[in-house]
Write a protein that holds these residues in place. Structure first.
Motif, PDB file in Angstrom:
ATOM      1  N   ALA A  23       0.781  -1.227   0.000  1.00 27.68           N
ATOM      2  CA  ALA A  23       0.000   0.000   0.000  1.00 27.68           C
ATOM      3  C   ALA A  23       0.816   1.283   0.000  1.00 27.68           C
ATOM      4  O   ALA A  23       0.359   2.302  -0.511  1.00 27.68           O
ATOM      5  N   THR A  24       2.018   1.280   0.571  1.00 25.71           N
ATOM      6  CA  THR A  24       2.798   2.515   0.610  1.00 25.71           C
ATOM      7  C   THR A  24       3.560   2.766  -0.681  1.00 25.71           C
ATOM      8  O   THR A  24       4.180   3.819  -0.845  1.00 25.71           O
ATOM      9  N   GLY A  25       3.532   1.821  -1.610  1.00 23.13           N
ATOM     10  CA  GLY A  25       4.153   2.021  -2.918  1.00 23.13           C
ATOM     11  C   GLY A  25       5.622   1.720  -2.996  1.00 23.13           C
ATOM     12  O   GLY A  25       6.221   1.836  -4.070  1.00 23.13           O
ATOM     13  N   GLY A  26       6.232   1.317  -1.880  1.00 18.59           N
ATOM     14  CA  GLY A  26       7.668   1.100  -1.897  1.00 18.59           C
ATOM     15  C   GLY A  26       8.099  -0.246  -2.424  1.00 18.59           C
ATOM     16  O   GLY A  26       9.205  -0.383  -2.936  1.00 18.59           O
ATOM     17  N   ALA A  27       7.251  -1.249  -2.290  1.00 20.39           N
ATOM     18  CA  ALA A  27       7.635  -2.614  -2.654  1.00 20.39           C
ATOM     19  C   ALA A  27       6.500  -3.274  -3.432  1.00 20.39           C
ATOM     20  O   ALA A  27       5.535  -2.623  -3.831  1.00 20.39           O
ATOM     21  N   ALA A 226      18.416  -1.815   5.629  1.00 23.42           N
ATOM     22  CA  ALA A 226      17.743  -2.221   4.400  1.00 23.42           C
ATOM     23  C   ALA A 226      16.673  -1.207   4.011  1.00 23.42           C
ATOM     24  O   ALA A 226      16.024  -0.596   4.866  1.00 23.42           O
ATOM     25  N   VAL A 227      16.484  -1.043   2.711  1.00 25.15           N
ATOM     26  CA  VAL A 227      15.528  -0.080   2.165  1.00 25.15           C
ATOM     27  C   VAL A 227      14.367  -0.842   1.534  1.00 25.15           C
ATOM     28  O   VAL A 227      14.572  -1.811   0.801  1.00 25.15           O
ATOM     29  N   SER A 228      13.155  -0.407   1.812  1.00 23.78           N
ATOM     30  CA  SER A 228      11.973  -1.068   1.270  1.00 23.78           C
ATOM     31  C   SER A 228      11.990  -1.047  -0.256  1.00 23.78           C
ATOM     32  O   SER A 228      12.272  -0.016  -0.877  1.00 23.78           O
ATOM     33  N   GLY A 229      11.701  -2.188  -0.848  1.00 26.47           N
ATOM     34  CA  GLY A 229      11.599  -2.285  -2.293  1.00 26.47           C
ATOM     35  C   GLY A 229      12.873  -2.643  -3.005  1.00 26.47           C
ATOM     36  O   GLY A 229      12.858  -2.850  -4.222  1.00 26.47           O
ATOM     37  N   ALA A 230      13.992  -2.750  -2.274  1.00 26.08           N
ATOM     38  CA  ALA A 230      15.259  -3.040  -2.947  1.00 26.08           C
ATOM     39  C   ALA A 230      15.241  -4.430  -3.574  1.00 26.08           C
ATOM     40  O   ALA A 230      15.643  -4.606  -4.729  1.00 26.08           O
ATOM     41  N   GLY A 231      14.775  -5.421  -2.825  1.00 27.56           N
ATOM     42  CA  GLY A 231      14.740  -6.772  -3.368  1.00 27.56           C
ATOM     43  C   GLY A 231      13.758  -6.916  -4.508  1.00 27.56           C
ATOM     44  O   GLY A 231      14.063  -7.536  -5.536  1.00 27.56           O
ATOM     45  N   CYS A 232      12.571  -6.334  -4.345  1.00 26.29           N
ATOM     46  CA  CYS A 232      11.569  -6.374  -5.411  1.00 26.29           C
ATOM     47  C   CYS A 232      12.111  -5.723  -6.679  1.00 26.29           C
ATOM     48  O   CYS A 232      11.965  -6.253  -7.787  1.00 26.29           O
ATOM     49  N   SER A 269       9.518   8.840   4.480  1.00 27.33           N
ATOM     50  CA  SER A 269       8.099   9.080   4.756  1.00 27.33           C
ATOM     51  C   SER A 269       7.886   9.060   6.258  1.00 27.33           C
ATOM     52  O   SER A 269       8.848   9.038   7.042  1.00 27.33           O
ATOM     53  N   GLY A 270       6.627   9.021   6.696  1.00 30.14           N
ATOM     54  CA  GLY A 270       6.321   8.890   8.102  1.00 30.14           C
ATOM     55  C   GLY A 270       6.490   7.483   8.619  1.00 30.14           C
ATOM     56  O   GLY A 270       6.397   7.248   9.823  1.00 30.14           O
ATOM     57  N   ALA A 275      12.157   4.099   1.312  1.00 27.30           N
ATOM     58  CA  ALA A 275      11.835   3.312   0.123  1.00 27.30           C
ATOM     59  C   ALA A 275      12.786   3.653  -1.013  1.00 27.30           C
ATOM     60  O   ALA A 275      13.184   4.808  -1.184  1.00 27.30           O
ATOM     61  N   LEU A 276      13.158   2.639  -1.756  1.00 28.16           N
ATOM     62  CA  LEU A 276      13.955   2.857  -2.956  1.00 28.16           C
ATOM     63  C   LEU A 276      13.150   3.663  -3.970  1.00 28.16           C
ATOM     64  O   LEU A 276      11.941   3.460  -4.127  1.00 28.16           O
ATOM     65  N   TRP A 277      13.828   4.574  -4.683  1.00 30.44           N
ATOM     66  CA  TRP A 277      13.161   5.316  -5.749  1.00 30.44           C
ATOM     67  C   TRP A 277      13.666   4.800  -7.087  1.00 30.44           C
ATOM     68  O   TRP A 277      14.851   4.885  -7.411  1.00 30.44           O
ATOM     69  N   GLN A 278      12.730   4.259  -7.864  1.00 30.88           N
ATOM     70  CA  GLN A 278      13.116   3.693  -9.163  1.00 30.88           C
ATOM     71  C   GLN A 278      13.623   4.750 -10.136  1.00 30.88           C
ATOM     72  O   GLN A 278      14.308   4.428 -11.106  1.00 30.88           O
ATOM     73  N   GLY A 279      13.306   6.002  -9.893  1.00 31.15           N
ATOM     74  CA  GLY A 279      13.815   7.072 -10.743  1.00 31.15           C
ATOM     75  C   GLY A 279      15.214   7.533 -10.362  1.00 31.15           C
ATOM     76  O   GLY A 279      15.746   8.469 -10.962  1.00 31.15           O
TER      77      GLY A 279
END
Length: 282
Positions: A23-27, A226-232, A269-270, A275-279
């Motif tokens: 839901a938070t968009g990170g992963a 670790a950063v959210s979304g890195a593995g994904c 974020s809060g 989260a990793l930024w794909q950009g």
């Protein structure tokens, strides 16, 4: 006069992710689609579950599975539109498997993979589905190993998953190499075993092995958390590169660079994690 003809020279490669929504968009599927887009691939998502963190309960997972018929319907529609028999100018032959979340979903997806004539099956082996009862989580893990792992052509386990799949304790780069070799022997797939921030030292180290080539991919650590979304995103980047026709080792190298830049340009974020930024590579 305008034409509706499709220029096959500019039609992008197509890739599918079968994964959960985060839901938070990170992963999860959100990270996968953003990665596909950044790397020039037309992305499709078939959702398996909905995951939302609970800020009132230490940000633990709330997990809701998607109905099995709905999952099967998504897979049917996707393969009819872009699969081998669809007549689409870019045939869907590359898929990433993310969070499946239950033995029933694993069976549904395994059937679709067996029937789908996929050339590349990238498995990000989510072996712990937080928010589930321990017994159900164990059943899910065992089903994933039995039904999905044998179908994979490329596997991207993190530190814990590499230990679980290989049966080896990973404490340094040499044991990470041994785990990658063992996982390849078990699956026949190319392996990108991720050490990340969990191994001591200044560098985030991953190991690629495909039965012939063993290569250590290293980049300076960007922080020690670790950063959210890195593995994904790493698995999604591998998927995108394979969809474009790159070889597995080339895909692994490009994915490593992509994720390193995304971690460097992370999004706060809060929530108690970034989260990793794909950009980030732009």
């Amino acid at each position: 006069m305008t034409s509706n003809a499709v220029d096959t020279q500019t039609t992008p490669a197509v890739a599918l992710t079968i994964a959960g929504s985060e839901a938070t968009g990170g992963a999860g599927a959100q990270a996968d689609l953003k990665t596909f887009q950044e790397l020039g691939v037309f992305g499709i998502v078939n959702l398996t579950c909905i995951v939302s963190f609970d800020p009132k309960d230490n940000w633990n997972h709330r997990f809701v599975p998607v109905d099995q018929q709905v999952i099967a319907d998504q897979l049917e529609a996707t393969t009819a539109a872009y699969g081998a028999g669809s007549g689409a100018p870019s045939v869907l032959d590359t898929v990433k498997i993310g969070m499946l979340g239950s033995p029933d979903t694993i069976s549904t997806v395994a059937t679709a993979l067996s029937e789908g004539a996929f050339r590349n099956v990238v498995l990000d082996p989510v072996l712990i589905c937080k928010g589930q009862e321990p017994g159900h989580a164990l059943d899910t893990d065992q089903a994933l190993k039995a039904q999905i792992l044998p179908l994979a052509t490329f596997v991207t386990p993190n530190h814990f998953e590499a230990e679980s799949l290989s049966g080896l304790e990973i404490t340094d780069v040499e044991s990470l190499k041994a785990a990658a070799v063992r996982i390849h022997e078990l699956s026949g797939a190319a392996v990108l075993a991720k050490g990340g921030v969990r191994l001591a030292g200044p560098d985030a180290v991953d190991v690629f092995y495909d039965g012939e080539t063993l290569e250590v991919l290293s980049a300076p650590k960007v922080g020690d958390v670790a950063v959210s979304g890195a593995g994904c995103s790493l698995a999604a980047a591998v998927t995108a590169e394979l969809a474009k026709g790159n070889a597995p080792l080339e895909a692994a190298r490009a994915a490593k660079d992509f994720v390193t830049a995304g971690i460097r340009n992370r999004v706060a974020s809060g929530a108690p994690f970034d989260a990793l930024w794909q950009g980030g590579p732009r």
